[in-house]
Design an enzyme around this catalytic site. Structure first.
Site, PDB file in Angstrom:
ATOM      1  N   GLN A 167      70.041  50.216  59.855  1.00  0.00           N
ATOM      2  CA  GLN A 167      68.784  50.343  59.806  1.00  0.00           C
ATOM      3  C   GLN A 167      67.462  48.542  60.052  1.00  0.00           C
ATOM      4  OE1 GLN A 167      67.270  53.289  57.325  1.00  0.00           O
ATOM      5  NE2 GLN A 167      65.490  52.823  56.510  1.00  0.00           N
ATOM      6  N   GLY A 168      66.680  48.807  60.997  1.00  0.00           N
ATOM      7  CA  GLY A 168      66.433  47.570  61.141  1.00  0.00           C
ATOM      8  C   GLY A 168      64.755  47.721  60.930  1.00  0.00           C
TER       9      GLY A 168
ATOM     10  N   SER B 223      62.929  47.329  57.665  1.00  0.00           N
ATOM     11  CA  SER B 223      61.714  45.825  56.314  1.00  0.00           C
ATOM     12  C   SER B 223      61.715  44.808  57.124  1.00  0.00           C
ATOM     13  CB  SER B 223      62.013  45.912  55.064  1.00  0.00           C
ATOM     14  OG  SER B 223      62.266  47.118  54.634  1.00  0.00           O
TER      15      SER B 223
ATOM     16  N   GLU C 170      66.819  59.769  54.889  1.00  0.00           N
ATOM     17  CA  GLU C 170      66.689  59.003  53.346  1.00  0.00           C
ATOM     18  C   GLU C 170      66.295  59.064  51.828  1.00  0.00           C
ATOM     19  OE1 GLU C 170      67.281  53.914  53.059  1.00  0.00           O
ATOM     20  OE2 GLU C 170      65.549  55.045  54.033  1.00  0.00           O
TER      21      GLU C 170
END
Length: 413
Positions: free
Chosen positions: A128-129, A131, A246
């Protein structure tokens, strides 16, 4: 709440239990069962294929996309039996829990056909990109850019705390595709191949020696034009769907790992005499009480989902759930240190150290002096951050549930 399950769910439960008993390693259900590091590594390598052959990965997905099309209650029975057996239920968390459901909701038919099979087979690894070094809680301030060049997006920027980035085949990435739009409106959600020259992944070593959190650098990295999910500049809405997946916890299984931790803590306290301390007893009791609150609230959420009835109470539960369990667990791991005392600093804390829930998330450095319990302590600190910090969760509860005024913005410079 109606705590009885329909007959089809109970019948399905028997089928799942029989499959687990047949496919898990011999001795799995015996007291004190342990695997060597090599045996565990081989099991982890073989298990996703067994799950796929059994049809258990993403079994609640529609049949046209490879799932079993399970009912809600059949899905609950499936999760409960895997949790009871302490058996891994998924091939890749980010794939089948986050990006997979996001694609089912927002993806084009072509994207579903391209990416969902690899998730179902446990063959494609995702990260997951979201932050960035200067864009964490204020995610909409991200600065990673994607510029269209013919049939490809050219990506430049940096992401941080990218869990499993060093293993991933693809990244679901938030990028700024319209620098002139308002910050929430100029973001797109891309599916970016990680195995290319323009992507550099660096592991960030944690106190327990693991480096599963990574920083990722994009230097003219590329992905196909059609790998935008939900439309160009609509990434903020798509990302909120992913974050909702999530932040969710399995309704009737999320509490189980905490119960196992409580069992280990209580046994240690009885063995070393810490149970004679009235403060330790009180803290253990408080932890057990909160675990049961988590269990009951999960049943309330399940009832709401099955009946389709939503009220202010269930809305508040959904908004507070992640904050509740993550802060509960952080305090519980501080209790674990006090139960074991100075022994907490030993490599092997207690006779059941290796069975500590969450142990072995990633390969630790050889000879690094940290026990499985201490590794769980370190990880609990991050749980109040990922998926939405507790501070942000409090803002959500205050503004969206309680109707309090929005937090004032700082004066413009």
């Amino acid at each position: 709440m109606d705590l009885t399950y329909p007959p089809e769910a109970e019948e399905f439960r028997v089928e799942i239990r029989a499959w687990l008993e047949e496919n898990l390693p011999a001795g799995w259900f015996d007291d004190g069962f342990e695997m060597s590091d090599d045996e565990r590594k081989q099991f982890n390598a073989d298990w996703p294929q067994k799950l796929f052959e059994g049809g258990w990965i993403c079994a609640t997905w529609p049949t046209e996309y490879g799932g079993k099309g399970l009912t809600t209650m059949q899905g609950v029975a499936l999760a409960e039996e895997f949790a009871r057996a302490k058996a891994p239920m998924r091939g890749d968390f980010f794939g089948d829990t986050l990006v997979g459901p996001t694609l089912l909701q927002w993806g084009t038919e072509e994207q579903k056909q391209e990416f969902l099979p690899g998730i179902l087979k446990g063959q494609t690894s995702w990260c997951q990109g979201f932050s960035e070094p200067n864009s964490g809680s204020d995610l909409a301030s991200l600065t990673t850019t994607a510029v269209l060049d013919g049939d490809e997006w050219v990506i430049n920027g940096q992401k941080v705390w990218t869990t499993q980035g060093h293993h991933a085949d693809f990244c679901f990435l938030l990028t700024r595709t319209d620098p002139d739009a308002k910050k929430h409106a100029g973001i797109s959600y891309l599916l970016v191949p990680m195995k290319q020259d323009g992507v550099e992944v660096r592991g960030i070593t944690q106190p327990d020696g693991t480096a599963e959190f990574c920083e990722v650098f994009f230097d003219n990295a590329r992905c196909p034009k059609d790998n935008v999910v939900g439309g160009v500049n609509n990434g903020w809405k798509v990302a909120n769907s992913t974050l909702a997946f999530e932040r969710g916890q399995s309704a009737t299984t999320g509490y189980r790992r905490f119960e196992e931790e409580f069992r280990l803590m209580r046994a240690a306290a009885e063995a070393n005499g810490a149970i004679d301390d009235p403060v330790i007893r009180q803290r253990l009791t408080a932890y057990y009480t909160k675990i049961q609150i988590l269990r009951i609230n999960g049943l309330r959420n399940l009832t709401s989902a099955v009946t389709g009835k939503k009220d202010m109470g269930t809305a508040a539960l959904g908004a507070t759930n992640k904050m509740f369990w993550s802060e509960m667990h952080k305090a519980a791991m501080e209790l674990a240190l006090d139960v074991w005392g100075a022994e907490s600093m030993l490599i092997d804390t207690g006779p059941e150290s290796g069975s500590w829930p969450g142990a072995g998330r990633d390969t630790r450095r050889a000879g690094y002096p940290v026990s499985s319990m201490m590794s769980a302590f370190f990880f609990s600190r991050s749980e109040t951050i990922w998926g939405g910090t507790s501070q942000i969760q409090r803002n959500i509860v205050g503004e969206r549930v309680l109707g309090l005024p929005k937090e004032p913005k700082p004066p413009s410079q």
